[in-house]
Write an enzyme that holds these catalytic residues in place. Sequence first.
Site, PDB file in Angstrom:
ATOM      1  NE  ARG A 210      -2.679  -1.296   3.514  1.00 34.09           N
ATOM      2  CZ  ARG A 210      -3.109  -2.438   4.035  1.00 34.09           C
ATOM      3  NH1 ARG A 210      -3.970  -3.205   3.378  1.00 34.09           N
ATOM      4  NH2 ARG A 210      -2.713  -2.836   5.221  1.00 34.09           N
ATOM      5  CG  ASP A 248     -15.041  -5.222  -1.460  1.00 31.32           C
ATOM      6  OD1 ASP A 248     -13.811  -5.423  -1.374  1.00 31.32           O
ATOM      7  OD2 ASP A 248     -15.893  -6.020  -1.005  1.00 31.32           O
ATOM      8  CB  SER A 249     -18.908  -8.075  -3.821  1.00 27.61           C
ATOM      9  OG  SER A 249     -18.016  -8.806  -3.009  1.00 27.61           O
ATOM     10  CG  ASP A 298      -5.364  -7.398  -2.604  1.00 26.41           C
ATOM     11  OD1 ASP A 298      -4.888  -8.546  -2.750  1.00 26.41           O
ATOM     12  OD2 ASP A 298      -5.454  -6.838  -1.493  1.00 26.41           O
ATOM     13  CB  CYS A 338      -3.743 -13.747  -1.089  1.00 31.05           C
ATOM     14  SG  CYS A 338      -5.515 -13.767  -1.256  1.00 31.05           S
TER      15      CYS A 338
HETATM   16  N1  SAH Z   1      -6.926  -4.793  -0.836  1.00 33.41           N
HETATM   17  C1  SAH Z   1      -7.631  -4.947   0.406  1.00 33.41           C
HETATM   18  C2  SAH Z   1      -7.950  -6.396   0.734  1.00 33.41           C
HETATM   19  C3  SAH Z   1      -8.779  -7.131  -0.312  1.00 33.41           C
HETATM   20  S1  SAH Z   1      -9.535  -8.547   0.299  1.00 33.41           S
HETATM   21  C4  SAH Z   1      -6.827  -4.254   1.524  1.00 33.41           C
HETATM   22  O1  SAH Z   1      -5.681  -3.861   1.305  1.00 33.41           O
HETATM   23  O2  SAH Z   1      -7.346  -4.116   2.625  1.00 33.41           O
HETATM   24  C5  SAH Z   1     -10.599  -9.053  -0.946  1.00 33.41           C
HETATM   25  C6  SAH Z   1     -11.905  -8.280  -1.039  1.00 33.41           C
HETATM   26  O3  SAH Z   1     -12.596  -8.761  -2.200  1.00 33.41           O
HETATM   27  C7  SAH Z   1     -12.900  -8.429   0.088  1.00 33.41           C
HETATM   28  O4  SAH Z   1     -13.193  -7.154   0.595  1.00 33.41           O
HETATM   29  C8  SAH Z   1     -14.171  -9.033  -0.540  1.00 33.41           C
HETATM   30  O5  SAH Z   1     -15.368  -8.459  -0.044  1.00 33.41           O
HETATM   31  C9  SAH Z   1     -13.991  -8.665  -1.977  1.00 33.41           C
HETATM   32  N2  SAH Z   1     -14.624  -9.520  -2.998  1.00 33.41           N
HETATM   33  C10 SAH Z   1     -14.645 -10.869  -3.072  1.00 33.41           C
HETATM   34  N3  SAH Z   1     -15.196 -11.268  -4.243  1.00 33.41           N
HETATM   35  C11 SAH Z   1     -15.531 -10.141  -4.928  1.00 33.41           C
HETATM   36  C12 SAH Z   1     -16.103  -9.887  -6.200  1.00 33.41           C
HETATM   37  N4  SAH Z   1     -16.431 -10.882  -7.021  1.00 33.41           N
HETATM   38  N5  SAH Z   1     -16.271  -8.605  -6.577  1.00 33.41           N
HETATM   39  C13 SAH Z   1     -15.924  -7.592  -5.762  1.00 33.41           C
HETATM   40  N6  SAH Z   1     -15.359  -7.772  -4.558  1.00 33.41           N
HETATM   41  C14 SAH Z   1     -15.161  -9.035  -4.143  1.00 33.41           C
END
Ligand code: SAH
Length: 395
Positions: A210, A248-249, A298, A338
């Site tokens: 980040r 985000d979803s 991510d 990840c």
């Molecule tokens: N980059 C973030 C962490 C990401 S974790 C940080 O630094 O804090 C992964 C995220 O993806 C979660 O918040 C989850 O809600 C979201 N997610 C999972 N599947 C998804 C989809 N199909 N579309 C959008 N968001 C999704």
Amino acid sequence: MKKIILKAGKEKSLLRRHPWIFSGAIQRVEGAPDFGDTVQVHAADGRFLALAAHNSKSNIAARVWSWDQKEQIDAGFFRKQIAAAIDARTALSLAQHGNGMRLVHAESDRLPGLIVDRYGDVLVMQIGSAGAERWRDVITDILQEQFKPACIYERSDSDSRELEGMVPRNGVLRGMLPDTVEVIENGLRFKVDVIEGQKTGFYLDQRGNRALTETMAAGRDVLNCFCYTGGFSLYALRGGAKSVLSMDSSADALRIAGENLALNELDALRAEWMEADVFHALRKLRDQGRKFDLIILDPPKFAPTAAFAEKAARGYKDINLLGIKLLRPGGLLFNYSCSAGIGAELFQKIVAGAALDAGVDAQIVHYLHASADHPVLLSFPEGEYLKGLVVRVAG
Ligand code: SAH
């Protein structure tokens, strides 16, 4: 003494200090160990190999505590291991960036199945092995004694717990959970939902990445996919991004992201938030002809184990291809996986395939990993779950 005797030849991984014993490697179990009991592990020829915690319910039938036959697995052992994890972080000056830290990183800190994250004066513990479960009260007492936190909270509800034959558990272990838990990271404040947030509430592993994003965001139109509570978005805004669209979803994650934006008094006018499925939203943005200069991908774990690798590879390829097509010439893709089941080499191949299909030349300008409070034990390559590439599309 309770014992596991391995089949002939199955001692090889243990001689390389890999800490897992798969059920298929076991010839016989002696002394009827209970769930989480300490057992001696012996090779077929009788040689002592390790002391391990037994779990007859899991495919990983035992996880090694120690390679020393004389070691006593008791409160003193856990005190020593936890102190070693803390000492390593102190020696590396890992606390300089703020008050959040992974204090114990399971196998890689030689405490299989135990994760402890610190958010200010709140500790969140996650237990994912029979052995750590067995010693849970002792470990909690040691953490209380070492840190005297306001609260120790247990978030033992990861999916992998089921594979270990354990039911989920979520609740306060010591003290009282404050109304709001906050972590300060490189001067930015983030609310952490330790009760219902992802993992233990926050992605401490992306801290360094980040910070890198912040240094490259100035003047750019940024798209942050899978933004969770706004981690990368806030850094990009502080770094002077022209605009940041975050998707985000999860409505809950986006609500906290909005609170985090306000908490840091960052310019809300440059930030746009979208509750959406990224797979669909990227197509929509493409159809609308939107373009960006910096895109972060991510996603959550697509492949928990190698068995899911092929399906996961298709998912990564899809978002990468869409992402690259949304970039302006000279644009940057911050791209993460990840999934422990996707190795660094395969991940790079997937990204290369996406660039090829998009018909662009692109360069890797950074190879990224989890922050140093998430170390990887050399004898346990499975610990290297997070990999990232910063790719620059030719101008
Ligand atoms: N980059 C973030 C962490 C990401 S974790 C940080 O630094 O804090 C992964 C995220 O993806 C979660 O918040 C989850 O809600 C979201 N997610 C999972 N599947 C998804 C989809 N199909 N579309 C959008 N968001 C999704």
